[in-house]
Design a protein around this motif. Structure first.
Motif, PDB file in Angstrom:
ATOM      1  N   LEU A  85      -8.583   0.707  -1.031  1.00  0.00           N
ATOM      2  CA  LEU A  85      -7.462   0.487  -1.945  1.00  0.00           C
ATOM      3  C   LEU A  85      -7.934   0.438  -3.390  1.00  0.00           C
ATOM      4  CD1 LEU A  85      -5.556  -2.207   0.133  1.00  0.00           C
ATOM      5  CD2 LEU A  85      -4.791   0.136  -0.287  1.00  0.00           C
ATOM      6  N   GLU A  86      -9.078  -0.174  -3.618  1.00  0.00           N
ATOM      7  CA  GLU A  86      -9.614  -0.234  -4.978  1.00  0.00           C
ATOM      8  C   GLU A  86      -9.973   1.149  -5.502  1.00  0.00           C
ATOM      9  OE1 GLU A  86     -11.569  -4.738  -4.918  1.00  0.00           O
ATOM     10  OE2 GLU A  86     -12.783  -3.005  -4.364  1.00  0.00           O
ATOM     11  N   GLU A  87     -10.485   1.987  -4.622  1.00  0.00           N
ATOM     12  CA  GLU A  87     -10.817   3.370  -5.023  1.00  0.00           C
ATOM     13  C   GLU A  87      -9.551   4.134  -5.388  1.00  0.00           C
ATOM     14  OE1 GLU A  87     -12.976   4.996  -1.777  1.00  0.00           O
ATOM     15  OE2 GLU A  87     -14.731   3.706  -2.105  1.00  0.00           O
ATOM     16  N   ARG A  88      -8.477   3.958  -4.597  1.00  0.00           N
ATOM     17  CA  ARG A  88      -7.211   4.643  -4.911  1.00  0.00           C
ATOM     18  C   ARG A  88      -6.655   4.172  -6.249  1.00  0.00           C
ATOM     19  NH1 ARG A  88      -5.594   7.432  -0.170  1.00  0.00           N
ATOM     20  NH2 ARG A  88      -4.111   8.474  -1.544  1.00  0.00           N
ATOM     21  N   ARG A  89      -6.767   2.875  -6.496  1.00  0.00           N
ATOM     22  CA  ARG A  89      -6.311   2.340  -7.790  1.00  0.00           C
ATOM     23  C   ARG A  89      -7.130   2.877  -8.930  1.00  0.00           C
ATOM     24  NH1 ARG A  89      -6.595  -4.044  -8.503  1.00  0.00           N
ATOM     25  NH2 ARG A  89      -8.808  -3.515  -8.276  1.00  0.00           N
ATOM     26  N   SER A  90      -8.443   2.999  -8.729  1.00  0.00           N
ATOM     27  CA  SER A  90      -9.334   3.505  -9.785  1.00  0.00           C
ATOM     28  C   SER A  90      -8.999   4.933 -10.165  1.00  0.00           C
ATOM     29  CB  SER A  90     -10.793   3.417  -9.322  1.00  0.00           C
ATOM     30  OG  SER A  90     -11.175   2.067  -9.118  1.00  0.00           O
TER      31      SER A  90
ATOM     32  N   ALA B  18       0.841  -1.209   0.000  1.00  0.00           N
ATOM     33  CA  ALA B  18       0.000   0.000   0.000  1.00  0.00           C
ATOM     34  C   ALA B  18       0.870   1.252   0.000  1.00  0.00           C
ATOM     35  CB  ALA B  18      -0.918  -0.021   1.221  1.00  0.00           C
ATOM     36  N   ALA B  19       1.933   1.234   0.805  1.00  0.00           N
ATOM     37  CA  ALA B  19       2.833   2.389   0.840  1.00  0.00           C
ATOM     38  C   ALA B  19       3.549   2.556  -0.498  1.00  0.00           C
ATOM     39  CB  ALA B  19       3.850   2.221   1.971  1.00  0.00           C
ATOM     40  N   ARG B  20       4.028   1.460  -1.037  1.00  0.00           N
ATOM     41  CA  ARG B  20       4.715   1.529  -2.330  1.00  0.00           C
ATOM     42  C   ARG B  20       3.780   2.073  -3.405  1.00  0.00           C
ATOM     43  NH1 ARG B  20       9.267  -0.824  -4.323  1.00  0.00           N
ATOM     44  NH2 ARG B  20       9.393  -0.853  -6.590  1.00  0.00           N
ATOM     45  N   ALA B  21       2.550   1.608  -3.382  1.00  0.00           N
ATOM     46  CA  ALA B  21       1.585   2.056  -4.386  1.00  0.00           C
ATOM     47  C   ALA B  21       1.363   3.563  -4.309  1.00  0.00           C
ATOM     48  CB  ALA B  21       0.264   1.319  -4.188  1.00  0.00           C
ATOM     49  N   GLN B  22       1.165   4.083  -3.106  1.00  0.00           N
ATOM     50  CA  GLN B  22       0.885   5.506  -2.964  1.00  0.00           C
ATOM     51  C   GLN B  22       2.086   6.366  -3.337  1.00  0.00           C
ATOM     52  OE1 GLN B  22      -2.216   6.871  -2.285  1.00  0.00           O
ATOM     53  NE2 GLN B  22      -1.053   8.608  -3.102  1.00  0.00           N
ATOM     54  N   ILE B  23       3.289   5.921  -2.955  1.00  0.00           N
ATOM     55  CA  ILE B  23       4.489   6.694  -3.276  1.00  0.00           C
ATOM     56  C   ILE B  23       4.734   6.684  -4.778  1.00  0.00           C
ATOM     57  CG2 ILE B  23       7.005   6.736  -3.015  1.00  0.00           C
ATOM     58  CD1 ILE B  23       6.541   5.815  -0.103  1.00  0.00           C
ATOM     59  N   CYS B  24       4.531   5.540  -5.420  1.00  0.00           N
ATOM     60  CA  CYS B  24       4.675   5.483  -6.884  1.00  0.00           C
ATOM     61  C   CYS B  24       3.641   6.376  -7.561  1.00  0.00           C
ATOM     62  CB  CYS B  24       4.534   4.040  -7.376  1.00  0.00           C
ATOM     63  SG  CYS B  24       5.961   2.987  -7.032  1.00  0.00           S
TER      64      CYS B  24
ATOM     65  N   THR C  92      -2.786  -3.397  -6.825  1.00  0.00           N
ATOM     66  CA  THR C  92      -3.430  -4.682  -7.123  1.00  0.00           C
ATOM     67  C   THR C  92      -2.956  -5.762  -6.164  1.00  0.00           C
ATOM     68  OG1 THR C  92      -3.657  -4.092  -9.463  1.00  0.00           O
ATOM     69  CG2 THR C  92      -3.810  -6.427  -8.903  1.00  0.00           C
ATOM     70  N   ILE C  93      -1.652  -5.791  -5.886  1.00  0.00           N
ATOM     71  CA  ILE C  93      -1.121  -6.770  -4.929  1.00  0.00           C
ATOM     72  C   ILE C  93      -1.691  -6.502  -3.544  1.00  0.00           C
ATOM     73  CG2 ILE C  93       0.964  -7.603  -3.780  1.00  0.00           C
ATOM     74  CD1 ILE C  93       2.476  -7.012  -6.400  1.00  0.00           C
ATOM     75  N   ALA C  94      -1.752  -5.215  -3.161  1.00  0.00           N
ATOM     76  CA  ALA C  94      -2.291  -4.857  -1.845  1.00  0.00           C
ATOM     77  C   ALA C  94      -3.743  -5.294  -1.719  1.00  0.00           C
ATOM     78  CB  ALA C  94      -2.166  -3.350  -1.614  1.00  0.00           C
ATOM     79  N   VAL C  95      -4.523  -5.076  -2.767  1.00  0.00           N
ATOM     80  CA  VAL C  95      -5.932  -5.500  -2.737  1.00  0.00           C
ATOM     81  C   VAL C  95      -6.023  -7.017  -2.546  1.00  0.00           C
ATOM     82  CG1 VAL C  95      -8.012  -5.753  -4.163  1.00  0.00           C
ATOM     83  CG2 VAL C  95      -6.815  -3.558  -4.074  1.00  0.00           C
ATOM     84  N   GLY C  96      -5.172  -7.744  -3.230  1.00  0.00           N
ATOM     85  CA  GLY C  96      -5.189  -9.203  -3.108  1.00  0.00           C
ATOM     86  C   GLY C  96      -4.819  -9.695  -1.719  1.00  0.00           C
ATOM     87  N   LEU C  97      -4.017  -8.916  -1.005  1.00  0.00           N
ATOM     88  CA  LEU C  97      -3.595  -9.315   0.343  1.00  0.00           C
ATOM     89  C   LEU C  97      -4.575  -8.877   1.423  1.00  0.00           C
ATOM     90  CD1 LEU C  97       0.215  -8.410   0.130  1.00  0.00           C
ATOM     91  CD2 LEU C  97      -0.761 -10.714   0.240  1.00  0.00           C
ATOM     92  N   CYS C  98      -5.512  -8.011   1.079  1.00  0.00           N
ATOM     93  CA  CYS C  98      -6.374  -7.384   2.079  1.00  0.00           C
ATOM     94  C   CYS C  98      -7.536  -8.296   2.444  1.00  0.00           C
ATOM     95  CB  CYS C  98      -6.901  -6.050   1.530  1.00  0.00           C
ATOM     96  SG  CYS C  98      -7.682  -5.039   2.770  1.00  0.00           S
ATOM     97  N   TRP C  99      -7.710  -8.550   3.744  1.00  0.00           N
ATOM     98  CA  TRP C  99      -8.813  -9.386   4.220  1.00  0.00           C
ATOM     99  C   TRP C  99     -10.011  -8.549   4.642  1.00  0.00           C
ATOM    100  CZ3 TRP C  99     -10.514  -8.282   9.050  1.00  0.00           C
ATOM    101  CH2 TRP C  99      -9.647  -7.578   9.868  1.00  0.00           C
ATOM    102  N   SER C 100      -9.799  -7.252   4.900  1.00  0.00           N
ATOM    103  CA  SER C 100     -10.870  -6.374   5.377  1.00  0.00           C
ATOM    104  C   SER C 100     -11.624  -5.763   4.204  1.00  0.00           C
ATOM    105  CB  SER C 100     -10.291  -5.268   6.256  1.00  0.00           C
ATOM    106  OG  SER C 100     -11.223  -4.229   6.445  1.00  0.00           O
TER     107      SER C 100
END
Length: 412
Positions: free
Chosen positions: A403-408, A368-374, A388-396
């Motif tokens: 995370l999906e909204e940030r990716r969108s 998640a941190a890597r995604a936001q910094i990139c 995408t990797i962060a979303v796949g790891l997320c159980w909540s």
């Protein structure tokens, strides 16, 4: 009707397992020191509850009911062992347990803290102390614990079995040690309490109650060691987090990051208590890991309440933490603070340096941190991949939606 009674029985049994498991194990195992036997007896008591409660109804005092059944199981085992070994010691244990059956009028004595210090005894392998506390006090399985400590379930299971055997065979007492011994036995106890709180904070498997139990245990340790700064630092750290619990989700259950939380929902009384504990801890002696982590949380609270940026102070605190308790997670959190200061290239360089650490491969905050910094650096493809990797790891579900909204936003 039968279905609803079964559902009620299971619900109550699960609640007792979450909230009272350690208390029951500590009480059952306290006399003999045989934790494995206590756990086996309690497991059979829970099975008996699931079989009987749907027909007979849930008892008024489920804890006492389970303890009675577990005690009977242990008495049966001891009688068989007595016949086999013809040992007078077993007769004494049976007599103790029978006499204890009349001692529950005032409730079941809470010996969890004594159990934790038994698990932290110097005779116990250092690598097994905190895992043993997590299993015996919190009821976590060897598989759950192995994932936390990055070893195989088989290896963790063997460690736990050996540690329990040592407590039994060496007759390690379930006692809070003398005051002069406490500082050397305290670190694994604090680590176990913090692990419990982390599970409760993340609400893993509905374990929110663990957070409250961890805070209670930390209060007990602080009362035992009023001059121990790290105990107060840990309690302060947990209270800073607990004070913000109600603001972590929006009305729809969505995740709300710290800087976007409604501070009006924060528990100011808990924050004031945390601030007081941190001041006392800092005045009592050497600075440790939990004090610094609490100070970082204090800085976050101050920024959100005042609206004044203090990211440089946060980075400086992480610098201190890296010196006294270095870890990849500390480096990662420092990089996030660096990015918030505008040093995004330096933050990404630090995160890139962590890429080879196997522990980061399935660590959600890393991705998640890597995604936001990139994303902040305009590296769209890398940001989307990391999200995408962060979303796949997320159980909540709430955090996954966030995370999906940030990716969108990057894709739009």
């Amino acid at each position: 009707m039968m279905v609803s009674q079964s559902a009620l029985a299971r619900s109550v049994a699960e609640k007792v397992a979450r909230e009272s498991y350690g208390r029951l194990v500590a009480y059952l195992g306290g006399r003999s020191g045989d934790l494995a036997s206590a756990e086996d007896a309690l497991a059979e008591a829970f099975l008996a509850a699931l079989e009987k409660w749907p027909d007979t109804g849930v008892p008024d005092n489920p804890d006492a009911w389970l303890l009675t059944i577990a005690r009977r199981r242990r008495l049966d085992d001891w009688r068989k062992e007595k016949v086999r070994k013809k040992s007078a010691d077993h007769l004494d244990l049976v007599a103790d347990e029978l006499s204890a059956a009349t001692d529950l009028d005032e409730g079941i004595p809470d010996r969890r803290l004594a159990l934790m210090f038994a698990c932290a005894h110097p005779s116990i392998d250092a690598a097994a102390r905190t895992p043993l506390m997590l299993q015996t006090v919190l009821g976590l399985t060897a598989m759950d614990i192995s994932a936390r400590f990055l070893v195989s379930p088989k290896t963790m299971g063997q460690r736990l079995v050996r540690a329990k055997a040592r407590i039994r065979d060496e007759k390690i007492p379930f006692l809070v040690p003398e005051r002069e011994e406490l500082p050397t036995r305290l670190p694994p106890v604090l680590a176990s309490i913090y692990a419990a709180y982390t599970n409760g904070w993340m609400e893993i498997d509905g374990a929110k109650a663990l957070g409250h139990e961890a805070i209670w245990l930390a209060r007990v340790v602080v009362s035992l060691l009023p001059q121990e700064p790290e105990a107060k630092g840990l309690l302060a750290l947990m209270l800073y987090a607990e004070a913000r619990r109600s603001s972590r989700r929006d009305p729809d259950g969505g995740f709300v990051p710290l800087d976007e939380q409604d501070v009006g929902l924060w528990d100011l009384a808990q924050l004031q208590m945390a601030e007081g504990l941190l001041r006392e801890a800092n005045a009592n002696g050497p600075t440790g890991r939990y004090q610094i982590e609490a100070a970082i949380q204090s800085a976050h609270v101050a920024r959100c309440l005042s609206g004044v940026s203090n990211w440089q102070a946060v980075v400086s605190l992480y610098d201190v933490l890296e010196r006294i308790a270095p870890s990849p997670v500390v480096t990662l959190n420092r990089s996030v603070a660096l990015a918030r200061m505008g040093h995004t290239d330096a933050a990404l360089a630090d995160i890139d340096a962590l890429a080879g650490d196997i522990r980061m491969a399935d660590y959600l905050p890393y991705w998640a941190a890597r995604a936001q910094i990139c994303a902040d650096l305009g590296k769209r493809a890398e940001a989307v991949e990391a999200f995408t990797i962060a979303v796949g790891l997320c159980w909540s579900e709430g955090e996954r939606r966030y995370l999906e909204e940030r990716r969108s936003r990057i894709l739009s």
